[in-house]
Design an enzyme around this catalytic site. Sequence first.
Site, PDB file in Angstrom:
ATOM      1  N   ASP A 275       0.808  -1.215   0.000  1.00 58.27           N
ATOM      2  CA  ASP A 275       0.000   0.000   0.000  1.00 58.27           C
ATOM      3  C   ASP A 275       0.845   1.271   0.000  1.00 58.27           C
ATOM      4  O   ASP A 275       2.064   1.236   0.210  1.00 58.27           O
ATOM      5  CB  ASP A 275      -0.980  -0.004   1.193  1.00 58.27           C
TER       6      ASP A 275
ATOM      7  N   ASN B 189      -8.447  -2.789  13.598  1.00 58.63           N
ATOM      8  CA  ASN B 189      -9.813  -3.069  13.126  1.00 58.63           C
ATOM      9  C   ASN B 189      -9.843  -4.301  12.205  1.00 58.63           C
ATOM     10  O   ASN B 189     -10.842  -4.572  11.559  1.00 58.63           O
ATOM     11  CB  ASN B 189     -10.384  -1.841  12.392  1.00 58.63           C
TER      12      ASN B 189
ATOM     13  N   HIS C 183      -7.872  -4.750   9.554  1.00 59.38           N
ATOM     14  CA  HIS C 183      -7.479  -4.518   8.148  1.00 59.38           C
ATOM     15  C   HIS C 183      -6.158  -5.222   7.820  1.00 59.38           C
ATOM     16  O   HIS C 183      -5.315  -5.440   8.693  1.00 59.38           O
ATOM     17  CB  HIS C 183      -7.445  -3.018   7.796  1.00 59.38           C
TER      18      HIS C 183
ATOM     19  N   GLU D  33      -9.984  -2.000   4.496  1.00 55.56           N
ATOM     20  CA  GLU D  33     -10.700  -1.664   5.720  1.00 55.56           C
ATOM     21  C   GLU D  33     -11.963  -2.510   5.858  1.00 55.56           C
ATOM     22  O   GLU D  33     -12.483  -3.030   4.862  1.00 55.56           O
ATOM     23  CB  GLU D  33     -11.083  -0.177   5.678  1.00 55.56           C
TER      24      GLU D  33
HETATM   25  C1  F6R Z   1       1.131  -1.383   6.168  1.00 62.17           C
HETATM   26  C2  F6R Z   1      -0.059  -2.217   6.225  1.00 62.17           C
HETATM   27  C3  F6R Z   1      -0.964  -2.172   7.402  1.00 62.17           C
HETATM   28  C4  F6R Z   1      -0.236  -2.509   8.696  1.00 62.17           C
HETATM   29  C5  F6R Z   1      -1.198  -2.503   9.872  1.00 62.17           C
HETATM   30  C6  F6R Z   1      -0.480  -2.746  11.191  1.00 62.17           C
HETATM   31  O1  F6R Z   1       1.820  -1.563   4.945  1.00 62.17           O
HETATM   32  O2  F6R Z   1      -0.309  -2.910   5.302  1.00 62.17           O
HETATM   33  O3  F6R Z   1      -2.023  -3.084   7.191  1.00 62.17           O
HETATM   34  O4  F6R Z   1       0.359  -3.769   8.584  1.00 62.17           O
HETATM   35  O5  F6R Z   1      -1.847  -1.259   9.946  1.00 62.17           O
HETATM   36  O6  F6R Z   1       0.386  -1.679  11.429  1.00 62.17           O
HETATM   37  P1  F6R Z   1       1.453  -1.722  12.606  1.00 62.17           P
HETATM   38  O7  F6R Z   1       2.438  -2.751  12.263  1.00 62.17           O
HETATM   39  O8  F6R Z   1       2.054  -0.336  12.609  1.00 62.17           O
HETATM   40  O9  F6R Z   1       0.684  -2.022  13.856  1.00 62.17           O
END
Ligand code: F6R
Length: 281
Positions: A105, A174, A176, A181
Amino acid sequence: MEERNLCGNKGNMKEFFVLLQRREIGGDIQLKKEREFTMRIYKAETYEEMSKKAANMIFAQMILKPDCVLGLATGSSPVGIYDRLVEWYQTGDLDFSQVTTVNLDEYRGLAPDNDQSYRYFMNSHLFDRVNIDKSRTFVPDGLAENAEEECKRYDALIQSMGGVDLQLLGIGHNGHIGFNEPGDVFEKGTHCVALQKSTIEANKRFFASAEEVPEYAYTMGIGTIMQAKKILLIVSGKEKASIVKEAFLGPVTPAVPASILQMHRDVTLVGDKDALSEIEG
Ligand code: F6R
């Protein structure tokens, strides 16, 4: 739970399962009720141990297939993994020269040299520290003028690589994965999504304020993630324990996007003991 999609590539749940069964986006996938729960779970004591175990799996993938395609993630969770991989590169144990990477992403509107962009994150945590050919590292283009075109381009790019060998994933509070989302459908391909308030809240720690967090982001779709040959999901911290339980022991539902991973044939979950505290048998 409004989710605006700028790419118009939504698919409904039924269509998604048909694709799974036709093996167009999965492999040996059966509905949850008809299959054994085969996810491998490795419990680590600490974040460092989690990072080492997960990095070892990426190491193994690179040794087995030096020209592999790695699907990569950003955020706090993978930082320790990237540090380990860099260490092993420095000791001469790992060679990135033939590896291709494709990231999950990118924020829409951020330039690659913006220090909050995911391209910048990847360069500084991994790409600038190893012998990877930068022209074979791919992240959605945050500055693309036409979101729809950018989504199509990114999907075509992933297809042209022959798909992802190993996809690294974190999980949001959440549920994701990437920036898929919670919603009422699983999105198949790359799409541009309006970030939920909870995601903006969680990510504002990296910005001066919540107002500076971009509202839109590009993300690989669930269909593309499910097409990866192997999935490695990492999770750390007590505050993720309940979503891990919901995602892996609850129903498969787009309201918890990560729950779809229950249907992938080769998923490894590596978590620290806090994150796995609610799914211990
Ligand atoms: C980032 C991504 C997100 C994160 C998720 C957890 O490239 O794909 O889905 O993996 O938001 O983020 P952290 O590791 O910061 O808790």
